[in-house]
Design an enzyme around this catalytic site. Structure first.
Site, PDB file in Angstrom:
ATOM      1  N   ASP A   1       0.688  -1.137   0.106  1.00 52.25           N
ATOM      2  CA  ASP A   1       0.027  -0.059   0.048  1.00 52.25           C
ATOM      3  C   ASP A   1       0.948   1.295   0.068  1.00 52.25           C
ATOM      4  O   ASP A   1       2.169   1.089   0.245  1.00 52.25           O
ATOM      5  CB  ASP A   1      -0.936   0.047   1.155  1.00 52.25           C
ATOM      6  CG  ASP A   1      -2.171   0.812   1.098  1.00 52.25           C
ATOM      7  OD1 ASP A   1      -2.232   1.615   0.013  1.00 52.25           O
ATOM      8  OD2 ASP A   1      -3.045   0.651   1.902  1.00 52.25           O
TER       9      ASP A   1
ATOM     10  N   GLU B   1       3.092   4.709  -4.180  1.00 54.29           N
ATOM     11  CA  GLU B   1       3.528   5.535  -5.098  1.00 54.29           C
ATOM     12  C   GLU B   1       4.989   6.255  -5.130  1.00 54.29           C
ATOM     13  O   GLU B   1       5.663   6.461  -6.108  1.00 54.29           O
ATOM     14  CB  GLU B   1       2.409   6.690  -5.350  1.00 54.29           C
ATOM     15  CG  GLU B   1       1.049   6.084  -5.558  1.00 54.29           C
ATOM     16  CD  GLU B   1       0.582   5.642  -4.166  1.00 54.29           C
ATOM     17  OE1 GLU B   1       0.935   5.884  -3.035  1.00 54.29           O
ATOM     18  OE2 GLU B   1      -0.554   5.382  -4.208  1.00 54.29           O
TER      19      GLU B   1
ATOM     20  N   ASP C   1      -7.584   4.545  -3.708  1.00 53.23           N
ATOM     21  CA  ASP C   1      -8.687   4.924  -2.824  1.00 53.23           C
ATOM     22  C   ASP C   1      -9.437   6.037  -3.673  1.00 53.23           C
ATOM     23  O   ASP C   1      -9.401   6.991  -3.471  1.00 53.23           O
ATOM     24  CB  ASP C   1      -7.930   5.648  -1.957  1.00 53.23           C
ATOM     25  CG  ASP C   1      -7.115   4.831  -0.853  1.00 53.23           C
ATOM     26  OD1 ASP C   1      -7.151   3.460  -1.210  1.00 53.23           O
ATOM     27  OD2 ASP C   1      -6.221   5.214  -0.132  1.00 53.23           O
TER      28      ASP C   1
END
Length: 694
Positions: free
Chosen positions: A397, A400, A465
């Site tokens: 998670d 990026e 998300d």
């Protein structure tokens, strides 16, 4: 003017003034083009695998023009310093863009010193195909230009939160953000594929009059071009040079269960046992964030997860369920090993301000995953505290990485500035897990972020998300197709979206049903989301101080919803033999699991116009319902085929658009008549559901 040109059996290079240009055969029907400012060659592989020796490549020089022929692709550098690419039929598929004025020869004539002299060019624009502008920091802002064909269609490029399948006339940021994954490979309707092989932060413009790639901070240009008779051939060529996914394990083709977070093993077991009572074999259940005491320690919080080895063994051996462990690339300043990260230089640096790159449950900084020593340090912790306890699958998670503010110019990595190499971060993060796990054929890593080549490390990208709304849902269908055409066969979403969604809200229940129906016919079927209302924390410290969301299991939304979702879980079970074949194709050739209509029907011109409809493999056509309270939609059936509606068993000739009725329990679904046997079990399940009054 005669340029300095050198040739080999499979490449040519040219030097002039501040540039070294290198053009090489690189894979089947493909070339790699690199330009180095100030003639300073630096070998970087980025997305590409090492080049293999190739035969049957032809390089021909004629004065200051030179061409390279590799199979069906011919690349020509003319006396104007422009590269033009041709297919086997001699048609131009791609051409660099220049608009430069005429230059006088020493003898007073015009031409040989001219970069471009044609009547249709404005000679005063002074635009080059490959342009470097110094940043006064030792690097350059780089612009690369190509001619544009207004009617061209462009597909791929990764994950962007918009509704477009055809990316012509769009502007795309070349950067990672939460819910955005830049994967800069596209397939053109003109019969070529193009990889932008520079991982820096930038932008691409696919305009009617110009295609333009801009890098903010770099010292080189690197792109790869291939041709093929079909999109499938083009994508296979790409997968050959960037790598293919491992083989998806059969036991991961069922339901992946998740919610905002399960806080204890007791909560995990309650969910698993409830699925078991319903006859549902889960594939995975997620142990999400803040199962750890502090970010950066990479271990279970012993207060809430006191016996992880025993618990994992029970999940796997008694219930056949794989635990999926969430890890973040963040380190809290009060973690017990924070000083280790700091002293060894393992943290992302900033150019200005206080070094806080994200704040959640404390002051945090990101690990520099581009640093091999940092990766080694983190993996040692993961191996000791997770792998040794039985964990096989990870969820990367915030990969990026998910900066609190995406000030790309403010961050520095081991490999360089964020602006110059930032898109490598999720790639190196994935590589850490892939290199660390012993069984490479079983690596499947759920990840929020990606780049070209990520598939070879087992990347299972998900849509991040996103909002829990029909509008967000409508964005996902085309987005998932473009991810597949960008070379990542595995892709998934949070069913129902991530942000919000109340289990008692009728509109959200309908959204969840329609999303679940769609996800049944996707690579991975995965329940996840931050449902409302939140519960109170278990304690005021450690992982217990984090809230969690409401239930997100199939029974959390009432009896009617559960009835429909159970029906689709039966359908998913019936699909597994077919999905196994598709996963093998992805592993061997690079084919996406979800495919645009034109991928399998490239000669059908109408198929190139259709979006929000797709093929699961080559046999099943799926047309999701994406509007609130909609009970029908238009569906185009590709030509030269007969299609059977799986719900009504009615047959239709292809090449026409039909109106399909679809109540809340049905998703428009068709099978190619000649492929009926590959989903025979699916026919039986749907027939049984219809007979039961569904």
């Amino acid at each position: 003017m005669i340029y300095v040109i050198q040739t080999t059996s499979a490449s040519f290079s040219r030097v002039f003034d501040d540039e070294l240009l290198v053009v090489e055969a690189w894979g089947k029907n493909a070339v790699r083009v690199r330009s180095f400012v100030d003639q300073k060659r630096n070998e970087r592989s980025n997305a590409l695998l090492p080049r293999l020796e190739q035969e049957n490549v032809t390089v021909i020089q004629n004065g200051d023009e030179v061409e390279l022929i590799n199979g069906s692709l011919r690349a020509v550098l003319d006396h104007r310093d422009r590269l033009t690419f041709y297919n086997a039929a001699g048609e131009v598929i791609l051409k660099e863009y220049i608009r430069l004025r005429a230059v006088k020869h020493d003898d007073g004539s015009e031409d040989a010193g001219t970069i471009e002299v044609t009547k249709d060019f404005n000679s005063t624009l002074k635009l080059k195909a490959r342009e470097y502008r110094a940043n006064l920091t030792g690097s350059f802002k780089v612009t690369t230009r190509f001619e544009s064909e207004p009617a061209e269609k462009i597909f791929g490029m990764g994950q962007y939160q918009h509704s477009f399948l055809n990316l012509k006339n769009t502007v795309l940021e070349l950067a990672q953000r939460n819910s955005q994954a830049s994967i800069p490979f596209y397939i053109s309707s003109m019969g070529y594929g193009f990889l932008w092989n520079n991982p820096g932060i930038g932008e691409v413009t696919f305009a009617k009059n110009l295609t333009k790639w801009v890098m903010q901070e770099t010292d080189y240009i690197d792109y790869w071009v291939t041709v093929g008779d079909t999109p499938k051939e083009i994508l296979h060529n790409y997968s050959d040079v960037t790598g293919k996914v491992p083989l998806m394990p059969d036991n991961l083709l069922g339901l992946w269960q998740s919610k905002l977070r399960y806080r204890t093993f007791t909560e995990v077991m309650e969910v698993v046992e409830n699925y078991t009572k319903r006859g549902i074999q889960l594939s995975t259940i997620a142990i999400d964030y803040f199962h750890w005491p502090k970010q950066g320690e990479y271990r279970f919080d012993e207060e809430y997860w006191p016996k992880p080895t025993e618990n994992i063994k029970v999940l796997r051996e008694k219930y056949g369920v794989e635990p999926l462990i969430s890890i973040w690339p963040t380190v809290q300043s009060d973690a017990k090993n924070y000083q280790d990260y700091l002293e060894n230089g393992f943290l992302v640096k900033v150019n200005r301000g206080v070094r806080l790159t994200m704040q959640i449950q404390g002051n945090t900084v990101f690990v520099d995953m581009t640093d091999p020593k940092a990766r080694e340090y983190v993996w040692d912790l993961i191996e000791k505290n997770y792998v040794a306890k039985g964990i096989k699958y990870f969820w990367l998670d915030v990969a990026e990485p998910g900066y609190a503010v995406y000030d790309f110019d403010n961050y520095r990595y081991h490999k360089g500035s964020d602006l110059s190499c930032g898109n490598l971060y999720p790639l190196d993060y994935l590589k850490m897990v892939f290199d660390g796990l012993k069984d490479k054929e079983q690596v499947v890593t759920l990840v929020r972020g990606s780049w070209a080549g990520a598939q070879r490390y087992g990347a299972l990208l998900w849509s991040g998300d996103i909002d829990s709304s029909f509008r967000a849902f409508k964005n996902q269908v085309n987005t998932g197709l473009n991810v597949g055409l960008a070379g990542l066969p595995w892709w998934t979403t949070d069913i129902g979206g991530f942000h919000g969604g109340h289990p008692d809200d009728p509109k959200f229940r309908e959204l969840l049903i329609r999303w679940f129906e769609y996800a049944t016919f996707s690579p991975i079927l995965r329940m996840h989301g931050d449902r409302l209302p939140h519960s109170k924390p278990l304690s005021d410290h450690g992982g217990g101080s984090m809230v969690t969301g409401s239930g997100n299991e199939i029974w959390s939304y009432g009896a009617e919803v559960e009835h429909i979702l159970l029906k689709y879980l039966k359908i998913r079970e019936a699909l597994k033999p077919y999905l196994k074949k598709l996963m093998l194709q992805a592993h061997e050739y690079g084919d996406p699991v979800m495919r645009t209509l034109f991928y399998e029907f490239p000669t059908d011109k109408k198929a190139w116009e259709v979006d929000n409809t797709y093929l699961l493999g080559d046999s099943l056509l799926v047309a999701p319902i994406m509007e609130y309270q909609a009970n029908k939609r238009q569906v185009y059936l590709p030509a030269d085929e007969t299609w059977i509606d799986l719900w009504t068993k009615k047959s239709y000739l292809g090449g026409q658009e039909i109106t399909v009725e679809a109540n809340l329990e049905q998703i428009p679904l068709f099978v190619r008549a000649g492929h009926k046997e590959v989903v025979e079990q699916l026919f039986d399940v749907i027939k049984g559901e219809n007979e039961n009054g569904s």
